[in-house]
Design a protein around this motif. Structure first.
Motif, PDB file in Angstrom:
ATOM      1  N   LEU A   1       0.765  -1.188   0.010  1.00 36.70           N
ATOM      2  CA  LEU A   1       0.101  -0.006  -0.096  1.00 36.70           C
ATOM      3  C   LEU A   1       0.800   1.255  -0.271  1.00 36.70           C
ATOM      4  CD1 LEU A   1      -2.814  -1.279   2.544  1.00 36.70           C
ATOM      5  CD2 LEU A   1      -2.949  -0.651   0.163  1.00 36.70           C
ATOM      6  N   PHE A   2       1.960   1.427   0.680  1.00 31.60           N
ATOM      7  CA  PHE A   2       2.570   2.460   0.734  1.00 31.60           C
ATOM      8  C   PHE A   2       3.352   2.723  -0.507  1.00 31.60           C
ATOM      9  CE2 PHE A   2       6.577   5.010   1.820  1.00 31.60           C
ATOM     10  CZ  PHE A   2       5.704   6.094   2.445  1.00 31.60           C
ATOM     11  N   PHE A   3       3.892   1.579  -1.124  1.00 28.54           N
ATOM     12  CA  PHE A   3       4.472   1.746  -2.377  1.00 28.54           C
ATOM     13  C   PHE A   3       3.535   2.450  -3.506  1.00 28.54           C
ATOM     14  CE2 PHE A   3       8.091  -1.688  -2.607  1.00 28.54           C
ATOM     15  CZ  PHE A   3       8.800  -1.163  -1.520  1.00 28.54           C
ATOM     16  N   ARG A   4       2.269   1.793  -3.341  1.00 33.69           N
ATOM     17  CA  ARG A   4       1.130   2.507  -4.203  1.00 33.69           C
ATOM     18  C   ARG A   4       1.069   4.205  -3.838  1.00 33.69           C
ATOM     19  NH1 ARG A   4      -2.742  -2.281  -3.417  1.00 33.69           N
ATOM     20  NH2 ARG A   4      -1.240  -4.126  -4.385  1.00 33.69           N
ATOM     21  N   LEU A   5       1.080   4.296  -2.553  1.00 30.02           N
ATOM     22  CA  LEU A   5       1.030   5.735  -2.358  1.00 30.02           C
ATOM     23  C   LEU A   5       2.330   6.514  -3.014  1.00 30.02           C
ATOM     24  CD1 LEU A   5      -0.010   5.392   1.387  1.00 30.02           C
ATOM     25  CD2 LEU A   5      -1.365   6.659  -0.250  1.00 30.02           C
ATOM     26  N   LEU A   6       3.432   6.039  -2.950  1.00 34.70           N
ATOM     27  CA  LEU A   6       4.622   6.718  -3.721  1.00 34.70           C
ATOM     28  C   LEU A   6       4.237   6.790  -5.098  1.00 34.70           C
ATOM     29  CD1 LEU A   6       7.456   5.326  -1.493  1.00 34.70           C
ATOM     30  CD2 LEU A   6       6.282   7.391  -1.219  1.00 34.70           C
ATOM     31  N   VAL A   7       3.782   5.792  -5.604  1.00 31.54           N
ATOM     32  CA  VAL A   7       3.581   5.781  -7.070  1.00 31.54           C
ATOM     33  C   VAL A   7       2.683   7.101  -7.549  1.00 31.54           C
ATOM     34  CG1 VAL A   7       2.703   4.526  -9.172  1.00 31.54           C
ATOM     35  CG2 VAL A   7       4.162   3.431  -7.468  1.00 31.54           C
ATOM     36  N   LEU A   8       1.958   7.359  -6.464  1.00 32.95           N
ATOM     37  CA  LEU A   8       0.773   8.468  -6.831  1.00 32.95           C
ATOM     38  C   LEU A   8       1.436   9.681  -7.123  1.00 32.95           C
ATOM     39  CD1 LEU A   8      -2.254   8.075  -4.135  1.00 32.95           C
ATOM     40  CD2 LEU A   8      -2.168   8.050  -6.916  1.00 32.95           C
ATOM     41  N   THR A   9       2.475  10.046  -6.460  1.00 36.70           N
ATOM     42  CA  THR A   9       3.506  11.321  -6.507  1.00 36.70           C
ATOM     43  C   THR A   9       3.815  11.755  -7.938  1.00 36.70           C
ATOM     44  OG1 THR A   9       5.566  10.146  -6.065  1.00 36.70           O
ATOM     45  CG2 THR A   9       4.207  11.032  -4.177  1.00 36.70           C
ATOM     46  N   VAL A  10       3.966  10.619  -8.619  1.00 31.65           N
ATOM     47  CA  VAL A  10       4.721  10.583 -10.136  1.00 31.65           C
ATOM     48  C   VAL A  10       3.136  10.687 -10.959  1.00 31.65           C
ATOM     49  CG1 VAL A  10       5.728   9.680 -11.984  1.00 31.65           C
ATOM     50  CG2 VAL A  10       6.853   9.531  -9.791  1.00 31.65           C
ATOM     51  N   LYS A  11       2.315   9.921 -10.772  1.00 32.24           N
ATOM     52  CA  LYS A  11       1.098   9.720 -11.504  1.00 32.24           C
ATOM     53  C   LYS A  11       0.097  11.135 -11.475  1.00 32.24           C
ATOM     54  CE  LYS A  11      -0.232   4.940 -11.361  1.00 32.24           C
ATOM     55  NZ  LYS A  11      -1.316   3.972 -10.866  1.00 32.24           N
ATOM     56  N   GLU A  12       0.523  11.769 -10.336  1.00 30.02           N
ATOM     57  CA  GLU A  12      -0.326  12.972 -10.115  1.00 30.02           C
ATOM     58  C   GLU A  12       0.678  14.325 -10.307  1.00 30.02           C
ATOM     59  OE1 GLU A  12      -3.482  13.264  -9.965  1.00 30.02           O
ATOM     60  OE2 GLU A  12      -3.425  11.069  -9.894  1.00 30.02           O
TER      61      GLU A  12
ATOM     62  N   LEU B   1      -6.065   4.564   0.043  1.00 29.66           N
ATOM     63  CA  LEU B   1      -5.020   3.816   0.303  1.00 29.66           C
ATOM     64  C   LEU B   1      -4.736   3.959   1.880  1.00 29.66           C
ATOM     65  CD1 LEU B   1      -2.822   4.225  -3.104  1.00 29.66           C
ATOM     66  CD2 LEU B   1      -4.173   2.177  -2.220  1.00 29.66           C
ATOM     67  N   LEU B   2      -4.682   5.397   2.139  1.00 27.98           N
ATOM     68  CA  LEU B   2      -4.215   5.609   3.507  1.00 27.98           C
ATOM     69  C   LEU B   2      -5.217   5.070   4.642  1.00 27.98           C
ATOM     70  CD1 LEU B   2      -1.995   7.132   5.243  1.00 27.98           C
ATOM     71  CD2 LEU B   2      -3.760   8.998   5.139  1.00 27.98           C
ATOM     72  N   HIS B   3      -6.423   4.991   4.112  1.00 27.88           N
ATOM     73  CA  HIS B   3      -7.476   4.312   4.957  1.00 27.88           C
ATOM     74  C   HIS B   3      -7.242   2.700   5.059  1.00 27.88           C
ATOM     75  CE1 HIS B   3     -11.419   3.341   7.085  1.00 27.88           C
ATOM     76  NE2 HIS B   3     -11.236   2.309   6.256  1.00 27.88           N
TER      77      HIS B   3
ATOM     78  N   LEU C   1      -4.280   1.318   4.829  1.00 25.65           N
ATOM     79  CA  LEU C   1      -3.173   1.406   5.378  1.00 25.65           C
ATOM     80  C   LEU C   1      -3.160   1.423   6.816  1.00 25.65           C
ATOM     81  CD1 LEU C   1      -0.100   1.274   5.228  1.00 25.65           C
ATOM     82  CD2 LEU C   1       0.032   3.678   5.094  1.00 25.65           C
ATOM     83  N   HIS C   2      -4.349   2.285   7.206  1.00 28.41           N
ATOM     84  CA  HIS C   2      -4.394   2.297   8.731  1.00 28.41           C
ATOM     85  C   HIS C   2      -5.131   0.861   9.451  1.00 28.41           C
ATOM     86  CE1 HIS C   2      -3.552   6.308   9.780  1.00 28.41           C
ATOM     87  NE2 HIS C   2      -4.264   6.910   8.965  1.00 28.41           N
ATOM     88  N   GLU C   3      -5.959   0.546   8.602  1.00 27.51           N
ATOM     89  CA  GLU C   3      -6.660  -0.934   8.817  1.00 27.51           C
ATOM     90  C   GLU C   3      -5.625  -2.126   8.834  1.00 27.51           C
ATOM     91  OE1 GLU C   3      -9.719  -0.903  10.247  1.00 27.51           O
ATOM     92  OE2 GLU C   3      -9.729   1.391  10.049  1.00 27.51           O
ATOM     93  N   ALA C   4      -4.588  -1.908   7.769  1.00 31.67           N
ATOM     94  CA  ALA C   4      -3.847  -3.154   7.862  1.00 31.67           C
ATOM     95  C   ALA C   4      -3.018  -3.569   9.036  1.00 31.67           C
ATOM     96  CB  ALA C   4      -2.724  -3.010   6.519  1.00 31.67           C
ATOM     97  N   PRO C   5      -3.183  -4.774   9.329  1.00 28.30           N
ATOM     98  CA  PRO C   5      -2.107  -5.185  10.563  1.00 28.30           C
ATOM     99  C   PRO C   5      -0.727  -5.254  10.213  1.00 28.30           C
ATOM    100  CG  PRO C   5      -3.151  -7.239   9.373  1.00 28.30           C
ATOM    101  CD  PRO C   5      -3.652  -5.886   8.836  1.00 28.30           C
ATOM    102  N   GLN C   6       0.003  -5.144  11.346  1.00 30.58           N
ATOM    103  CA  GLN C   6       1.575  -5.161  11.146  1.00 30.58           C
ATOM    104  C   GLN C   6       1.954  -6.780  10.831  1.00 30.58           C
ATOM    105  OE1 GLN C   6       3.859  -3.088  11.452  1.00 30.58           O
ATOM    106  NE2 GLN C   6       2.780  -1.220  12.360  1.00 30.58           N
ATOM    107  N   PRO C   7       2.910  -6.837   9.878  1.00 28.62           N
ATOM    108  CA  PRO C   7       3.121  -8.142   9.818  1.00 28.62           C
ATOM    109  C   PRO C   7       3.951  -8.940  10.749  1.00 28.62           C
ATOM    110  CG  PRO C   7       4.925  -6.644   8.487  1.00 28.62           C
ATOM    111  CD  PRO C   7       3.574  -5.748   9.281  1.00 28.62           C
ATOM    112  N   GLY C   8       4.021 -10.297  10.736  1.00 28.28           N
ATOM    113  CA  GLY C   8       4.939 -11.263  11.753  1.00 28.28           C
ATOM    114  C   GLY C   8       6.220 -10.911  11.387  1.00 28.28           C
ATOM    115  N   GLU C   9       7.100 -11.454  12.180  1.00 28.73           N
ATOM    116  CA  GLU C   9       8.636 -11.332  12.100  1.00 28.73           C
ATOM    117  C   GLU C   9       8.927 -12.237  10.926  1.00 28.73           C
ATOM    118  OE1 GLU C   9      12.328  -9.982  12.967  1.00 28.73           O
ATOM    119  OE2 GLU C   9      10.333  -9.310  13.279  1.00 28.73           O
ATOM    120  N   ALA C  10       8.198 -13.108  10.681  1.00 33.33           N
ATOM    121  CA  ALA C  10       8.549 -14.271   9.483  1.00 33.33           C
ATOM    122  C   ALA C  10       8.652 -13.624   8.201  1.00 33.33           C
ATOM    123  CB  ALA C  10       7.182 -15.212   9.469  1.00 33.33           C
ATOM    124  N   TYR C  11       8.109 -12.428   8.321  1.00 34.45           N
ATOM    125  CA  TYR C  11       8.094 -11.729   6.939  1.00 34.45           C
ATOM    126  C   TYR C  11       8.921 -10.591   6.934  1.00 34.45           C
ATOM    127  CZ  TYR C  11       3.967 -14.556   6.093  1.00 34.45           C
ATOM    128  OH  TYR C  11       3.179 -15.610   5.826  1.00 34.45           O
TER     129      TYR C  11
END
Length: 339
Positions: free
Chosen positions: A262-273, A287-289, A291-301
């Motif tokens: 999601l954050f990568f897609r936010l960064l891509v927006l800077t160029v698209k816009e 996308l930010l919404h 991101l707020h709802e997305a859980p933190q990944p586990g340490e395995a990732y």
């Protein structure tokens, strides 16, 4: 003793797997529930401190790998109370590790302010000459960064560098400290001992963690991208954008990496816009919404957010606004000269 030996073999088998690549760690994730069940059975038979400790460590490992940080906090807090009452062998149980895991869990459970306050008290239990002191300090710095206490993070960073044992750390650990230093410089260049030239050199020659894909690739790519964005270096920015896209396609395809996706897609927006801050903010809200709802990944990732992505997006928009203001002022100056 036979039961304890069997428990030890199970624990150390899992420990060895943790030292390998992210792929091996994800494979271990499938085996951990079985290891936990075996250790529970062994502890029920032996009822010894040794079997308890192996069971406890595997419990934390499984929760850490799956990202259940709230449960880690419950377990470490309850265990600390049992230790304080003498219900757990006070001479053998490592309360420092328990404290470290508590602070670590608060960091990843988006309660950095609580973890930061606890760490102030926990630090005194770690001797500055030990490797554990540096591991704890890394966590302490990240807590300060996640809590938005950037000046405190800078002070903690300087404390670590002044430790006479700093150079005795492994090269990978020193590289992580360099990355923290670069992020802090990026946030507060006026308070950093780094010069602009040294920062730019570091960002362009930042250590390559790509061999094992463990954790810091995303943080490096993001820092490089934001640095080129601030400098309005469009050529390097577009090259870094392509690197972000390729990295996402190859390594961020699983659901557990959703926050980075999601954050990568936010960064891509800077160029698209076309670097328009208002358009980026508007188009980025869904996308930010998420991101707020997305859980933190586990340490395995093993992907590390040195600065929470939500905060980084706010910083990104601030960069776009500052660039826009600077460009307008430069255009006005140019027109005045022509006139």
């Amino acid at each position: 003793m036979a039961l304890e030996d069997e428990a030890g073999q199970i624990y150390w088998s899992s420990k060895m797997a943790q030292a390998h690549t992210v792929r091996a760690r994800r494979a271990l994730l499938n085996d951990l529930p079985g290891y936990l069940a075996q250790l529970q059975q062994l502890h029920e038979k032996a009822r010894s401190y040794t079997t308890f400790n192996y069971l406890y460590l595997i419990q934390l490992t499984l929760l850490e790998f799956t990202g259940n940080y709230e449960e880690i906090i419950k377990i470490t807090t309850a265990t600390e109370k049992l230790w304080a009452k003498g219900k757990i062998n006070r001479r053998r149980f490592d309360s420092r590790f328990n404290n470290y895991m508590t602070a670590y869990a608060y960091l990843h459970n988006k309660q950095a302010a609580i973890g930061l306050k606890l760490s102030e008290d926990y630090l005194k239990d770690f001797h500055p000459s030990s490797g554990n002191w540096f591991f704890f300090m890394e966590n302490y710095v990240l807590l300060a960064l996640h809590a938005g206490q950037y000046s405190q993070a800078q002070q903690l960073l300087e404390m670590a560098h002044k430790n006479p044992y700093f150079r005795k750390q492994r090269a990978a650990a020193r590289q992580r400290w360099d990355l923290y230093k670069a992020y802090i410089y990026f946030l507060q260049p006026e308070n950093s001992p780094l010069t602009l030239r040294h920062f730019n050199q570091f960002v362009q020659t930042v250590p390559d963690y790509s061999r094992d894909k463990q954790g810091y690739n995303v943080a490096i790519l993001i820092l490089q991208y934001l640095n080129f964005l601030r400098r309005q270096d469009v050529e390097n920015l577009l090259a870094r954008l392509e690197s972000l896209r390729k990295y996402e396609q190859r390594h961020l395809r699983e659901s557990a990496t959703l926050r980075s996706q999601l954050f990568f897609r936010l960064l891509v927006l800077t160029v698209k816009e076309n670097f328009d801050p208002e358009a980026c903010e508007k188009k980025g809200r869904p996308l930010l919404h998420r991101l707020h709802e997305a859980p933190q990944p586990g340490e395995a990732y093993a992907e590390i957010e040195i600065i929470p992505y939500e905060a980084l997006w706010g910083i990104t928009l601030d960069i776009l606004r500052a660039n826009l203001t600077e460009n307008k002022a430069a255009e006005q100056t140019r027109r005045a000269r022509v006139a």
